[in-house]
Design a protein around this motif. Structure first.
Motif, PDB file in Angstrom:
ATOM      1  N   LYS A  55      55.691  24.767  40.733  1.00 23.81           N
ATOM      2  CA  LYS A  55      56.032  25.970  41.489  1.00 23.81           C
ATOM      3  C   LYS A  55      57.481  25.950  41.953  1.00 23.81           C
ATOM      4  N   ALA A  56      58.102  27.114  41.875  1.00 23.40           N
ATOM      5  CA  ALA A  56      59.431  27.327  42.443  1.00 23.40           C
ATOM      6  C   ALA A  56      59.475  28.778  42.905  1.00 23.40           C
ATOM      7  N   LEU A  57      58.605  29.109  43.858  1.00 18.80           N
ATOM      8  CA  LEU A  57      58.433  30.499  44.280  1.00 18.80           C
ATOM      9  C   LEU A  57      59.718  31.077  44.855  1.00 18.80           C
ATOM     10  N   ASP A  58      60.033  32.274  44.385  1.00 17.84           N
ATOM     11  CA  ASP A  58      61.241  32.974  44.821  1.00 17.84           C
ATOM     12  C   ASP A  58      60.826  34.201  45.616  1.00 17.84           C
ATOM     13  N   PRO A  59      60.955  34.182  46.937  1.00 17.94           N
ATOM     14  CA  PRO A  59      60.504  35.307  47.764  1.00 17.94           C
ATOM     15  C   PRO A  59      61.278  36.594  47.507  1.00 17.94           C
ATOM     16  N   ALA A  60      62.404  36.490  46.854  1.00 18.02           N
ATOM     17  CA  ALA A  60      63.200  37.686  46.580  1.00 18.02           C
ATOM     18  C   ALA A  60      62.646  38.491  45.401  1.00 18.02           C
ATOM     19  N   LEU A  61      61.818  37.870  44.583  1.00 19.97           N
ATOM     20  CA  LEU A  61      61.262  38.575  43.426  1.00 19.97           C
ATOM     21  C   LEU A  61      60.184  39.559  43.886  1.00 19.97           C
ATOM     22  N   SER A  62      60.295  40.791  43.454  1.00 18.92           N
ATOM     23  CA  SER A  62      59.333  41.820  43.844  1.00 18.92           C
ATOM     24  C   SER A  62      58.392  42.142  42.686  1.00 18.92           C
ATOM     25  N   LEU A  63      57.092  42.171  42.994  1.00 18.38           N
ATOM     26  CA  LEU A  63      56.079  42.568  42.018  1.00 18.38           C
ATOM     27  C   LEU A  63      55.473  43.922  42.397  1.00 18.38           C
ATOM     28  N   ASP A  64      56.152  44.640  43.271  1.00 13.69           N
ATOM     29  CA  ASP A  64      55.598  45.890  43.807  1.00 13.69           C
ATOM     30  C   ASP A  64      55.288  46.919  42.739  1.00 13.69           C
ATOM     31  N   SER A  65      56.038  46.923  41.633  1.00  9.03           N
ATOM     32  CA  SER A  65      55.814  47.945  40.610  1.00  9.03           C
ATOM     33  C   SER A  65      54.420  47.825  39.999  1.00  9.03           C
ATOM     34  N   PHE A  66      53.866  46.617  39.970  1.00  2.00           N
ATOM     35  CA  PHE A  66      52.520  46.431  39.426  1.00  2.00           C
ATOM     36  C   PHE A  66      51.455  47.039  40.330  1.00  2.00           C
ATOM     37  N   PHE A  67      51.748  47.096  41.616  1.00  2.00           N
ATOM     38  CA  PHE A  67      50.776  47.566  42.600  1.00  2.00           C
ATOM     39  C   PHE A  67      51.078  48.989  43.077  1.00  2.00           C
ATOM     40  N   ALA A  68      52.017  49.660  42.420  1.00  2.00           N
ATOM     41  CA  ALA A  68      52.540  50.936  42.930  1.00  2.00           C
ATOM     42  C   ALA A  68      51.487  52.026  43.040  1.00  2.00           C
ATOM     43  N   THR A  69      50.451  52.019  42.199  1.00  3.43           N
ATOM     44  CA  THR A  69      49.453  53.101  42.234  1.00  3.43           C
ATOM     45  C   THR A  69      48.157  52.688  42.925  1.00  3.43           C
ATOM     46  N   PHE A 117      44.616  43.705  40.675  1.00  2.38           N
ATOM     47  CA  PHE A 117      44.039  42.655  41.512  1.00  2.38           C
ATOM     48  C   PHE A 117      44.977  41.466  41.671  1.00  2.38           C
ATOM     49  N   ALA A 118      45.692  41.121  40.599  1.00  2.25           N
ATOM     50  CA  ALA A 118      46.470  39.882  40.608  1.00  2.25           C
ATOM     51  C   ALA A 118      47.612  39.949  39.610  1.00  2.25           C
ATOM     52  N   VAL A 119      48.771  39.421  40.005  1.00  4.70           N
ATOM     53  CA  VAL A 119      49.929  39.280  39.106  1.00  4.70           C
ATOM     54  C   VAL A 119      50.567  37.929  39.393  1.00  4.70           C
ATOM     55  N   ALA A 120      50.887  37.193  38.339  1.00  5.14           N
ATOM     56  CA  ALA A 120      51.568  35.902  38.501  1.00  5.14           C
ATOM     57  C   ALA A 120      52.611  35.753  37.400  1.00  5.14           C
ATOM     58  N   VAL A 121      53.727  35.113  37.741  1.00  9.19           N
ATOM     59  CA  VAL A 121      54.869  35.006  36.828  1.00  9.19           C
ATOM     60  C   VAL A 121      55.301  33.552  36.685  1.00  9.19           C
ATOM     61  N   MET A 122      55.423  33.103  35.447  1.00 15.37           N
ATOM     62  CA  MET A 122      55.955  31.774  35.153  1.00 15.37           C
ATOM     63  C   MET A 122      57.290  31.941  34.432  1.00 15.37           C
ATOM     64  N   TYR A 123      58.305  31.260  34.917  1.00 15.81           N
ATOM     65  CA  TYR A 123      59.646  31.360  34.339  1.00 15.81           C
ATOM     66  C   TYR A 123      60.214  29.962  34.203  1.00 15.81           C
ATOM     67  N   GLN A 124      60.661  29.645  32.999  1.00 17.89           N
ATOM     68  CA  GLN A 124      61.204  28.321  32.707  1.00 17.89           C
ATOM     69  C   GLN A 124      60.231  27.215  33.118  1.00 17.89           C
ATOM     70  N   ALA A 175      56.572  33.648  41.039  1.00 20.41           N
ATOM     71  CA  ALA A 175      56.112  34.775  41.865  1.00 20.41           C
ATOM     72  C   ALA A 175      54.629  35.009  41.613  1.00 20.41           C
ATOM     73  N   GLU A 176      53.933  35.452  42.647  1.00 19.33           N
ATOM     74  CA  GLU A 176      52.527  35.826  42.508  1.00 19.33           C
ATOM     75  C   GLU A 176      52.151  36.751  43.663  1.00 19.33           C
ATOM     76  N   GLN A 177      51.219  37.655  43.378  1.00 21.38           N
ATOM     77  CA  GLN A 177      50.752  38.596  44.397  1.00 21.38           C
ATOM     78  C   GLN A 177      49.308  38.964  44.080  1.00 21.38           C
ATOM     79  N   TYR A 178      48.485  39.074  45.132  1.00 20.69           N
ATOM     80  CA  TYR A 178      47.060  39.310  44.950  1.00 20.69           C
ATOM     81  C   TYR A 178      46.539  40.314  45.972  1.00 20.69           C
ATOM     82  N   ASP A 179      45.388  40.925  45.642  1.00 27.57           N
ATOM     83  CA  ASP A 179      44.699  41.695  46.661  1.00 27.57           C
ATOM     84  C   ASP A 179      43.877  40.721  47.509  1.00 27.57           C
TER      85      ASP A 179
END
Length: 447
Positions: free
Chosen positions: A130-144, A156-163, A168-172
């Motif tokens: 893990k190297a969570l970046d609080p600046a990364l926004s996943l709001d577009s996935f939850f916009a509706t 319900f859930a979005v998670a991002v793996m980079y390098q 980043a991750e966000q859940y209901d």
């Protein structure tokens, strides 16, 4: 975890707009299987499943169904009055194999089928870096998500793996990184990977000929969705379809597909068919040893265990066929591991899980259709999203399950939810919206 509020829309409008199957046997079977799996595997509350996953199916029944959930025996039954008589469908949970919809067997007979099969004790999966970046926004996935259910993406859930790290991750409120999420058709890609494992073991070959009744095709034909079997994944203009009857009218998916007529020469035409992946799943079982113990060893010990995936479930139909076309449960974080295999050319923590040649030349290379490889979607978004890297590939499942992989950017994005009725009817638009959100993440990471 961030709570995302969601309103349940008018049930009448949902039913009218969803195009939901009107066959009570299908509706009850689908509902029983969903309630059983999502409650006993994903640990979702029953009311949540009824309101945010299967409201169309429940609303399309001729009357209000009676639901019975046995928390001790771990089975779900749902009954509705049809033409004056009660019709009941029951789905039964088994440790290691998830839920199976009953057709001809009793619960006791189903349990006897897997008696003596050793399944691994479910343990927490090996954590990902893990190297969570609080600046990364996943709001577009939850916009509706604040819209009426019918028009909501219902994420319900979005998670991002980079390098190689979770950034980043966000859940209901009902899900987290360790929630086991249903694949739907994303399971097809796992089935493709399992095929590669058997090829690496010398138990299958790409050009190996297979016979299913009067059908004959190669392993490659099945991987590329070109089996020659006449199939209707979705209802045609006359209302005919094969997908729902295969799952909900019979307990033997392979026998159902085997009995269908021939339509074209295998390898000459692309025909997306869950039935084709069921034939491939049968080939995997036969090649691995021909019984539940051998297919269980293939996916649990030979594939999942080296990835540190310790509690995955692959469901079976009543005949004992692996439902490799639709029904696997892995945690959100473990789905990222599956995606990372394509970034790493089949390697995980220095170990070659499946050969690089299989990943590159079979799964990520075009087959009969330029947008589909070996049980894996290739980049079909470049016309609408020219900024999307050409090497983008994806796992996709019913109602909005995705794992999107961009190897050149070392990016993996997993998204889970249950598209509302209108959204699901316009899946092309939903796909574009999803990939735009992936591009948004990439732009944030690279700015």
């Amino acid at each position: 975890m961030k709570h995302i509020a969601l309103k349940l829309g008018s049930l009448a409008s949902i039913v009218v707009l969803s195009g939901c199957n009107s066959d009570p046997d299908v509706l009850l079977g689908y509902s029983a299987n969903q309630l059983c799996s999502r409650h006993f595997i994903s640990q979702e509350p029953i009311d949540f499943i009824k309101q945010r996953v299967i409201p169309e199916a429940l609303g399309a029944l001729p009357n209000t169904p009676v639901l019975s959930v046995d928390e001790v025996a771990k089975q779900v039954s749902i009954t509705a009055q049809v033409d004056g008589s009660p019709l009941t469908r029951t789905s039964v949970f088994r440790d290691g194999f998830g839920c199976t919809l009953l057709h001809e067997l009793t619960p006791a007979q189903l349990h006897a089928q897997s008696q003596g099969v050793t399944v691994p004790q479910p343990l927490p999966s090996t954590p990902i870096a893990k190297a969570l970046d609080p600046a990364l926004s996943l709001d577009s996935f939850f916009a509706t998500n604040n819209k009426d259910y019918t028009w909501s993406d219902n994420t319900f859930a979005v998670a991002v793996m980079y390098q190689g790290q979770l950034v980043a991750e966000q859940y209901d409120q009902f899900h987290a990184g360790d929630t086991r999420m249903l694949s739907w058709s994303m399971a097809k890609t796992v089935t493709g990977l399992l095929t590669g494992v058997l090829v690496d073991q010398g138990k299958l070959t790409l050009e190996q000929s297979l016979e299913f009744g009067h059908h004959e095709m190669t392993v490659k034909n099945l991987l590329n969705m070109s089996s020659g079997v006449k199939w209707a994944e979705l209802p045609d203009i006359h209302g005919y379809e094969d997908l729902a009857p295969m799952w909900y009218h019979t307990g033997d998916s392979v026998n159902y597909v085997t009995g269908l007529p021939k339509d074209y020469k295998p390898g000459s035409k692309f025909e997306y068919a869950t039935g084709t992946t069921q034939l491939l799943s049968k080939a995997l079982m036969d090649a691995s040893g021909g019984d539940l113990s051998s297919i269980n060893k293939l996916y649990q010990q030979d594939f999942f265990a080296p990835l540190g995936i310790n509690n995955a479930i692959a469901e079976l139909d009543e005949a004992g066929n692996l439902r490799g076309g639709a029904r696997m449960f892995l945690t959100v974080h473990d789905w990222l591991k599956i995606g990372q295999l394509f970034v790493n050319n089949g390697r995980w923590n220095g170990e070659q899980i499946v050969s690089e040649a299989w990943i590159k030349d079979v799964m990520m290379s075009k087959g009969v259709d330029k947008h589909y490889g070996g049980q894996l979607w290739l980049n079909d978004m470049s016309f609408w999203l020219p900024k999307l890297p050409k090497d983008t590939v994806s796992l996709r499942g019913h109602r909005g399950q995705y794992v999107v992989i961009i190897p050149s950017k070392q990016l993996v994005v997993a998204r889970f939810g249950a598209y509302g009725a209108v959204v699901n009817q316009h899946i092309g638009l939903a796909n574009k919206r999803l990939f735009r959100s992936v591009l948004d993440i990439l732009e944030q990471l690279e700015k």
